[in-house]
Write an enzyme that holds these catalytic residues in place. Structure first.
Site, PDB file in Angstrom:
ATOM      1  N   ASN A   1     -10.067  -3.276   1.981  1.00  0.00           N
ATOM      2  CA  ASN A   1      -9.726  -3.224   0.556  1.00  0.00           C
ATOM      3  C   ASN A   1     -10.988  -2.990  -0.267  1.00  0.00           C
ATOM      4  OD1 ASN A   1      -6.920  -3.770   0.843  1.00  0.00           O
ATOM      5  ND2 ASN A   1      -7.315  -5.963   1.005  1.00  0.00           N
TER       6      ASN A   1
ATOM      7  N   HIS B   1       0.824  -1.218   0.000  1.00  0.00           N
ATOM      8  CA  HIS B   1       0.000   0.000   0.000  1.00  0.00           C
ATOM      9  C   HIS B   1       0.856   1.266   0.000  1.00  0.00           C
ATOM     10  CE1 HIS B   1      -3.763  -2.251   0.686  1.00  0.00           C
ATOM     11  NE2 HIS B   1      -3.046  -2.999   1.506  1.00  0.00           N
TER      12      HIS B   1
END
Length: 492
Positions: free
Chosen positions: A138, A65
């Site tokens: 997510n 990320h």
């Protein structure tokens, strides 16, 4: 960011350039040298300070990320769920909580294009009156593996080849051929949803099952869902290539520009709940992170809305130093026994201490906005000035005491100490159901992505056969179509 709080006050500000120590700097262009041509003198303190600061102004990027963008706003409760949870920020319709949200890609580096095929991160930090609650999810509701022992290998397989630094399909398909449970996530990863048009037009999921506990102590398992009010929009492969070639920060720009123009992104929060007594009634393990819960049996319950109405003031301070942790919960919300969630509780705090430092929770973007007190002290980059004489507990000289007990799940856990997989794997059913729910053109795009990946010259016949077997077990026609385009006979 409050300028009066996080910048030098007006009493100490100056219109003139200074060193970090406050000394005046009269030349910011030319180094101190012997004559006009040099050499440079080491005694040019400001030059050395300026270069040394520049060399250290970036922190290690996130191991996953790394590429992301943040925005601030609020969460507002719209529906009463107080019968399910005693969480204060969910106490009643109309209750508002400040939030910061970060969207991201998962695999590639900080400067990589936001248009590449990848799962997207969707993380929300709620600054509640009872402490921070981090919902770290997510844009897809499942994950590749259910046990954290495989997580480092999962990320390494998805990341570029350590020799060439090129992401390669043969590495991905080789590793995941040993994890048949990953097929359900591939039904999202190779689908349109992993090419979202931008961050505003994608869903979000808490991924894991958590627990909600009401004031009587009754617990329910829960899954969180974010639904964008502007709808879900995705790109084709061709569009993604074009967009990425035009602007590698297109999603960040879209988010920033939309908020600046007053077109505030909004998501509705829904939950699914399950009575713990019903866990064994399904043909899969409801705490398995590779599975979704059927919405026909466990319908979505509306809870509230998330509105992002403020851009961040400083990208480094409020995006790069922003730290999430699934371990941050509040009374009324608790963890489930999900194996991957249990280990994320440790891993996220550990990586933040490495990436930012042991006092990362003192940074304004991470610190809670409610009262907080403990004896965690000192350490590198400590920013607090504490004058207590008592740094231990209990003490008759310090009125601080443990908080009142709040309800937590009281179920009895037992079993043998063992290393094993869960009993109900059921690795292929949901992947097949998802495939069959699509229109034919969407199915065809999914099949084409499999054919493209399996056509990598370094994907062996054995690996192709394994994947065609997995696809066939999920949906026979899907496996046959992939096999026919690869001229490989399906094996069961």
């Amino acid at each position: 960011m409050d300028p009066s709080k996080y910048r030098p006050s007006s009493a100490y500000d100056t219109p003139f350039l200074t060193t970090n120590a406050g000394g005046p700097v009269y030349n910011n262009v030319s180094s101190l040298t012997v004559g006009p041509r040099g050499p440079v003198l080491l005694e040019d303190y400001y030059l050395i300070e300026k270069l040394a600061t520049f060399d250290r102004e970036k922190i290690p990027e996130r191991v996953v990320h790394a590429r992301g963008a943040s925005a601030k706003g609020f969460f507002e409760v719209t529906h009463d769920i107080s019968h399910l949870t005693c969480a204060d920020f969910l106490r009643a319709p109309g209750a508002q909580t400040p939030v910061i949200c970060r969207f991201s890609t998962v695999v590639h580096e900080r400067g990589s294009p936001e248009s590449i095929r990848d799962i997207r991160g969707f993380a929300v930090k709620f600054y509640t009156r009872e402490g921070n609650f981090d919902l770290v999810g997510n844009n897809v509701p499942v994950f590749f593996n259910r046990d954290a022992k495989s997580f480092p290998d999962t990320i390494r397989a998805l990341k570029p080849n350590p020799k060439s630094h090129i992401q390669e399909n043969w590495r991905i398909l080789d590793f995941f051929s040993f994890l048949p449970e990953s097929l359900h996530t591939f039904a999202f990863f190779y689908d349109d949803v992993c090419l979202p048009t931008d961050y505003r037009h994608m869903e979000g999921f808490g991924v894991h099952a958590y627990q909600l506990i009401n004031k009587e102590g009754k617990a329910h398992y829960v899954k969180f869902h974010w639904k964008p009010t502007c709808g879900v929009k995705c790109m084709s492969e061709e569009e993604a290539i074009r967009v990425g070639g035009t602007n590698h920060s297109h999603a960040t720009k879209d988010l920033y520009d939309s908020i600046a123009a007053g077109n505030y992104p909004e998501w509705k929060l829904f939950i699914q709940t399950m009575d713990p007594e019903d866990v064994d009634k399904f043909d899969f393990d409801p705490l398995d992170v590779t599975k979704t819960w059927p919405e026909d049996l466990l319908p979505l319950i509306p809870v509230g809305r998330l509105v992002l109405n403020r851009n961040i003031d400083n990208f480094f301070a409020e995006n790069e130093q922003l730290a999430f942790n699934p371990g941050h919960i509040v009374p009324g919300i608790y963890y489930s026994e999900d194996k991957l969630l249990q280990t994320r509780i440790f891993a996220y705090a550990d990586t933040q201490r490495h990436r930012i430092g042991p006092n990362y929770m003192q940074l304004p973007v991470n610190a809670p906005k409610c009262g907080h007190h403990n004896n965690h002290r000192d350490g590198a980059m400590n920013m607090t000035h504490r004058d207590e004489e008592v740094d231990y507990l209990p003490s008759r000289f310090d009125p601080c005491r443990p908080a009142e007990q709040y309800p937590i799940p009281s179920c009895v856990l037992n079993g043998r100490r063992t290393n094993c997989v869960i009993p109900k794997e059921n690795n292929f059913k949901q992947a097949g159901e998802r495939y069959r729910s699509w229109e034919p053109d969407r199915q065809d795009r999914y099949i084409n992505k499999w054919v493209e990946s399996l056509s990598d010259p370094r994907v062996t016949h054995e690996i192709r056969s394994i994947w065609i077997s997995y696809l066939s077990q999920a949906d026979k026609s899907c496996g046959q179509k992939v096999a026919s385009r690869l001229t490989v006979k399906p094996t069961m």
